[in-house]
Design a protein around this motif. Structure first.
Motif, PDB file in Angstrom:
ATOM      1  N   LEU A   1       1.086  -1.081   0.054  1.00 20.81           N
ATOM      2  CA  LEU A   1       0.100  -0.081  -0.048  1.00 20.81           C
ATOM      3  C   LEU A   1       0.915   1.249   0.133  1.00 20.81           C
ATOM      4  O   LEU A   1       1.898   1.181   0.705  1.00 20.81           O
ATOM      5  N   VAL A   2       0.469   2.148  -0.720  1.00 16.54           N
ATOM      6  CA  VAL A   2       1.500   3.230  -1.178  1.00 16.54           C
ATOM      7  C   VAL A   2       0.666   4.656  -0.500  1.00 16.54           C
ATOM      8  O   VAL A   2      -0.514   4.785  -1.239  1.00 16.54           O
ATOM      9  N   THR A   3       1.193   5.548   0.057  1.00 19.76           N
ATOM     10  CA  THR A   3       0.672   6.859   0.054  1.00 19.76           C
ATOM     11  C   THR A   3       1.837   8.045  -0.310  1.00 19.76           C
ATOM     12  O   THR A   3       3.033   7.707  -0.152  1.00 19.76           O
ATOM     13  N   LEU A   4       1.318   9.102  -0.931  1.00 20.96           N
ATOM     14  CA  LEU A   4       2.135   9.938  -1.261  1.00 20.96           C
ATOM     15  C   LEU A   4       2.198  11.489  -0.516  1.00 20.96           C
ATOM     16  O   LEU A   4       1.283  11.698  -0.085  1.00 20.96           O
ATOM     17  N   ASP A   5       3.238  11.898  -0.455  1.00 26.58           N
ATOM     18  CA  ASP A   5       3.370  13.145   0.352  1.00 26.58           C
ATOM     19  C   ASP A   5       2.640  14.352  -0.303  1.00 26.58           C
ATOM     20  O   ASP A   5       3.032  14.748  -1.310  1.00 26.58           O
ATOM     21  N   ALA A   6       1.823  14.884   0.391  1.00 25.04           N
ATOM     22  CA  ALA A   6       0.847  15.925  -0.002  1.00 25.04           C
ATOM     23  C   ALA A   6       1.641  17.082  -0.349  1.00 25.04           C
ATOM     24  O   ALA A   6       1.336  17.857  -1.474  1.00 25.04           O
TER      25      ALA A   6
ATOM     26  N   LYS B   1       2.546  -6.125  -6.898  1.00 26.93           N
ATOM     27  CA  LYS B   1       1.348  -5.352  -6.999  1.00 26.93           C
ATOM     28  C   LYS B   1       1.487  -4.243  -6.030  1.00 26.93           C
ATOM     29  O   LYS B   1       1.777  -4.697  -5.047  1.00 26.93           O
ATOM     30  N   PHE B   2       0.863  -2.985  -6.383  1.00 26.95           N
ATOM     31  CA  PHE B   2       0.871  -1.970  -5.307  1.00 26.95           C
ATOM     32  C   PHE B   2      -0.481  -1.193  -5.642  1.00 26.95           C
ATOM     33  O   PHE B   2      -1.167  -1.309  -6.750  1.00 26.95           O
ATOM     34  N   THR B   3      -1.065  -0.592  -4.601  1.00 24.38           N
ATOM     35  CA  THR B   3      -2.267   0.187  -4.765  1.00 24.38           C
ATOM     36  C   THR B   3      -2.076   1.575  -3.925  1.00 24.38           C
ATOM     37  O   THR B   3      -1.443   1.594  -2.952  1.00 24.38           O
ATOM     38  N   ILE B   4      -2.330   2.846  -4.735  1.00 22.72           N
ATOM     39  CA  ILE B   4      -2.059   3.802  -4.093  1.00 22.72           C
ATOM     40  C   ILE B   4      -3.286   4.321  -3.397  1.00 22.72           C
ATOM     41  O   ILE B   4      -4.200   4.541  -4.011  1.00 22.72           O
TER      42      ILE B   4
ATOM     43  N   ASP C   1      -9.942  -4.979   2.350  1.00 23.99           N
ATOM     44  CA  ASP C   1     -10.532  -5.053   1.133  1.00 23.99           C
ATOM     45  C   ASP C   1      -9.290  -4.893  -0.091  1.00 23.99           C
ATOM     46  O   ASP C   1      -9.556  -5.694  -1.285  1.00 23.99           O
ATOM     47  N   VAL C   2      -8.737  -3.723   0.132  1.00 24.98           N
ATOM     48  CA  VAL C   2      -7.785  -3.122  -0.975  1.00 24.98           C
ATOM     49  C   VAL C   2      -6.793  -4.377  -1.065  1.00 24.98           C
ATOM     50  O   VAL C   2      -6.428  -4.713  -2.281  1.00 24.98           O
ATOM     51  N   LEU C   3      -6.308  -4.973   0.057  1.00 25.70           N
ATOM     52  CA  LEU C   3      -5.250  -5.983  -0.091  1.00 25.70           C
ATOM     53  C   LEU C   3      -5.758  -6.944  -0.852  1.00 25.70           C
ATOM     54  O   LEU C   3      -5.083  -7.466  -1.651  1.00 25.70           O
ATOM     55  N   ASP C   4      -6.903  -7.471  -0.429  1.00 23.06           N
ATOM     56  CA  ASP C   4      -7.529  -8.647  -1.053  1.00 23.06           C
ATOM     57  C   ASP C   4      -7.661  -8.651  -2.709  1.00 23.06           C
ATOM     58  O   ASP C   4      -7.278  -9.608  -3.294  1.00 23.06           O
ATOM     59  N   LYS C   5      -8.065  -7.419  -2.982  1.00 15.77           N
ATOM     60  CA  LYS C   5      -8.301  -7.101  -4.393  1.00 15.77           C
ATOM     61  C   LYS C   5      -7.054  -7.531  -5.294  1.00 15.77           C
ATOM     62  O   LYS C   5      -7.018  -8.035  -6.231  1.00 15.77           O
ATOM     63  N   MET C   6      -5.880  -7.006  -4.517  1.00 19.73           N
ATOM     64  CA  MET C   6      -4.526  -7.420  -5.335  1.00 19.73           C
ATOM     65  C   MET C   6      -4.337  -8.797  -5.356  1.00 19.73           C
ATOM     66  O   MET C   6      -3.362  -9.119  -6.335  1.00 19.73           O
ATOM     67  N   TYR C   7      -4.955  -9.627  -4.779  1.00 17.59           N
ATOM     68  CA  TYR C   7      -4.383 -11.276  -4.616  1.00 17.59           C
ATOM     69  C   TYR C   7      -5.694 -11.852  -5.611  1.00 17.59           C
ATOM     70  O   TYR C   7      -5.812 -13.168  -5.816  1.00 17.59           O
ATOM     71  N   GLU C   8      -6.575 -11.101  -6.204  1.00 16.63           N
ATOM     72  CA  GLU C   8      -7.921 -11.872  -6.955  1.00 16.63           C
ATOM     73  C   GLU C   8      -7.261 -12.412  -8.090  1.00 16.63           C
ATOM     74  O   GLU C   8      -6.425 -11.645  -8.908  1.00 16.63           O
TER      75      GLU C   8
END
Length: 610
Positions: free
Chosen positions: A517-522, A571-574, A603-610
């Motif tokens: 999981l990724v977050t970006l600096d505002a 895989k990653f999700t922002i 849910d976000v993590l699970d989706k990357m493994y579908e």
């Protein structure tokens, strides 16, 4: 393997009996030297050691007048500021024990801490902190009085709430009638008496109260003085949360050694304040260094052209000089000439952002990526990484200016023992270890064994006398293929590679590959957005755009080049917002609450493994 023979306790002959004595000896030794400076409007004001002593004694007398008894708990619910130190010292001189509460703590947790600690008086910073106490007043019967630091007490609270000025006035009157009241309390303090009951910020579950007697703080002060990294002529800039053990150990060290401290806990003012204060050292969590690095790098990239080329050339030279200095050598010939020019044109300007007088930074609270430490070292800014936990009064090891190895947390403190268990866990024994968890004897027995070894929960190893931390034992995970992954190392490396990253949460326990999981600096992402046709867009629109995903993918690809095959991020999700302390995803000391985040985004993590 055991290091740091207890025989080294001989260097701790300067150790005081208790925290109050440490402070009073400091006042006696250097009464007219500056102790603290603090912001007042647009200016900075100073307090001498004598002035601080007089103020703290008056306030201690006020606490005694309120009925506070030795070792009873007095809590401070406030951000880092001069009043925090004053109120803390008042409790110490009244022979009470302080309990700390982060100002971001939720009301339910505040009630738990106040109730569990049996707190009698709380210093509350403002109306917001008072509201939390009022909301759960019926659950905290021990709480007799709230002292409001800012503002006037609401009439509706009657005499349950008093102002700081009223407490000081009460103390003044009490001393007129009982002139030796504070001295009588000071005579009662023993080394094993409770000084601090500090609640862990809780990366998992309910916070635990760590019982720290006076003896652990006097040990920390003497140990740091013994390794000779600081002198009375140093100037510290202190912004760290004093509710955290890392901030509090810096107070103990200051009382022991006698340097001055500029104090202001506003995180958004760190760089601005450093430029004005011009400190010689500053302690911080790794996230502060990550943000400073990202801001400087993105600014130079935005400049482009000649300036960017000059910046990269200068750092290339700095890196070569850094490599030599890590070997104890100095550059010569053409490299020395190049470094002089690089330093004049670029590197010195980076140091000037922090005031221009920094001898070193101290990093703690979480793992610092080695590449990040090397980048700062190339700029002439040495980061001394140390190691410790709330349960070990913050300091168990530290690199020294003349004895450091980047990537390590340094040699063990004199008087402390450390060894590596068969499963790789670091075990600590010594005078800095807590006396136990408050009201939790079973949990105390789980972490302190029959031989007195504290089981830290961290995995590490020694190379010569230097200790290296691999990861938290509970954070290590095994993929479904049976391979172990240490997430902290990967997370720290990515945040050094990608200047736009805020958080990078590596996941993959019992999964068939590793994701993130990724977050970006505002702040950092705005400049990138302007250059990529996304100016004027909201943060969520920017970070969830295809362009942002492609940008992050490039940095993930670079990260993967240095990882084992089973560690690579497939895989990653922002996420459309950053992780924050307020939302409960980060601790106030800026550590990731991994389990909380994984549950929140299941849910976000699970989706990357579908």
């Amino acid at each position: 393997m055991t290091v740091a023979d207890p025989g080294q306790l001989a260097v701790l002959s300067n150790r005081k009996d208790n925290m109050a004595q440490m402070f009073l000896d400091r006042v006696a030794a250097t009464p007219h030297r500056e102790a603290f400076r603090y912001p007042s409007g647009e200016q900075w004001k100073s307090l001498t050691w004598r002035e601080l002593d007089e103020l703290a004694r008056r306030r201690a007398a006020g606490l005694i007048a309120l009925g506070v008894e030795p070792e009873q708990r007095v809590a401070v619910a406030s951000s880092t500021r001069m009043e925090w130190v004053e109120c803390y010292l008042a409790a110490v001189l009244a022979a009470a024990a302080t309990t700390t509460i982060y100002p971001t703590t939720m009301a339910t947790d505040v009630a738990f801490i106040v109730g569990d600690a049996d707190v009698h008086v709380v210093f509350a910073e403002d109306a917001g902190q008072l509201d939390k106490l009022r909301e759960h007043r019926s659950e905290t019967p021990s709480l007799q009085k709230v002292v409001l630091i800012d503002g006037e007490p609401p009439e509706a609270d009657g005499d349950w709430v008093v102002s700081l000025a009223a407490l000081d006035e009460l103390g003044t009157k009490y001393l007129e009638q009982h002139g030796s009241a504070v001295e009588e309390r000071l005579d009662q303090i023993k080394p094993d008496h409770l000084c601090t009951l500090i609640y862990t910020s809780g990366t998992t579950g309910r916070p635990k109260g760590v019982r720290l007697p006076h003896s652990v703080w006097t040990y920390e002060g003497a140990a740091v003085e013994g390794i000779q990294v600081l002198s009375p002529d140093d100037l510290q800039f202190l912004w760290l949360p004093l509710s955290h053990v890392f901030g509090q150990v810096l107070l103990a060290v200051q009382f022991q050694i006698g340097f001055a401290t500029a104090i202001d806990g506003r995180i958004d003012k760190i760089v601005e304040n450093a430029a004005v204060v011009q400190p010689t050292f500053m302690a911080a969590a790794p996230r502060i260094f990550e943000k400073a690095h990202a801001r400087i790098v993105t600014m130079m990239e935005a400049e482009g052209g000649v300036k960017a080329k000059l910046f990269h050339w200068a750092f290339g030279v700095g890196e070569r000089v850094s490599e030599l200095r890590q070997q104890g050598k100095e550059p010569g010939g053409a490299l020395a000439a190049q470094f002089t020019l690089a330093d004049k044109l670029v590197l010195s300007k980076i140091r000037a952002r922090f005031g221009g007088r920094i001898r070193f930074f101290v990093s703690g609270s979480a793992a610092l990526d080695k590449k990040l430490a090397e980048w700062f070292h190339a700029a002439g800014l040495l980061i001394l990484e140390g190691y410790g936990l709330s349960e070990t009064a913050a300091g168990s090891s530290l690199n020294r200016p003349g004895q450091y190895r980047l990537g390590s947390v340094g040699p063990i403190f004199p008087g402390t023992q450390a060894k590596i268990a068969e499963d790789g866990e670091i075990l600590i024994k010594g005078p800095g270890v807590m006396s136990g968890y408050h009201n939790q004897p079973e949990q105390t027995g789980e972490v302190i064994d029959a031989d007195g070894w504290f089981h830290t929960g961290d995995i590490g190893h020694f190379d010569d006398e230097f200790l290296f931390i691999t990861d938290r034992k509970k954070d290590l995970f095994k993929t479904s293929g049976g391979k172990y992954v240490a997430p902290q190392v990967i997370e720290g490396r990515f945040k050094t590679i990608c200047p736009y990253a805020s958080q990078f949460v590596v996941h993959g326990n019992k999964r068939n590959f590793v994701s993130a999981l990724v977050t970006l600096d505002a702040d950092a992402i705005q400049g990138w957005a302007a250059q990529n046709g996304l100016a004027g867009k909201s943060y969520a629109e920017i970070v969830t755009s295809d362009a942002a995903h492609a940008m992050v993918q490039g940095y993930v690809d670079e990260l993967n080049l240095g990882l084992n095959r089973w560690e690579t991020i497939k895989k990653f999700t922002i996420l459309d917002r950053d992780l924050t302390v307020e939302s409960g995803e980060m601790t106030p000391s800026l550590k990731l609450k991994r389990k909380h985040v994984e549950n929140e985004y299941a849910d976000v993590l699970d989706k990357m493994y579908e």
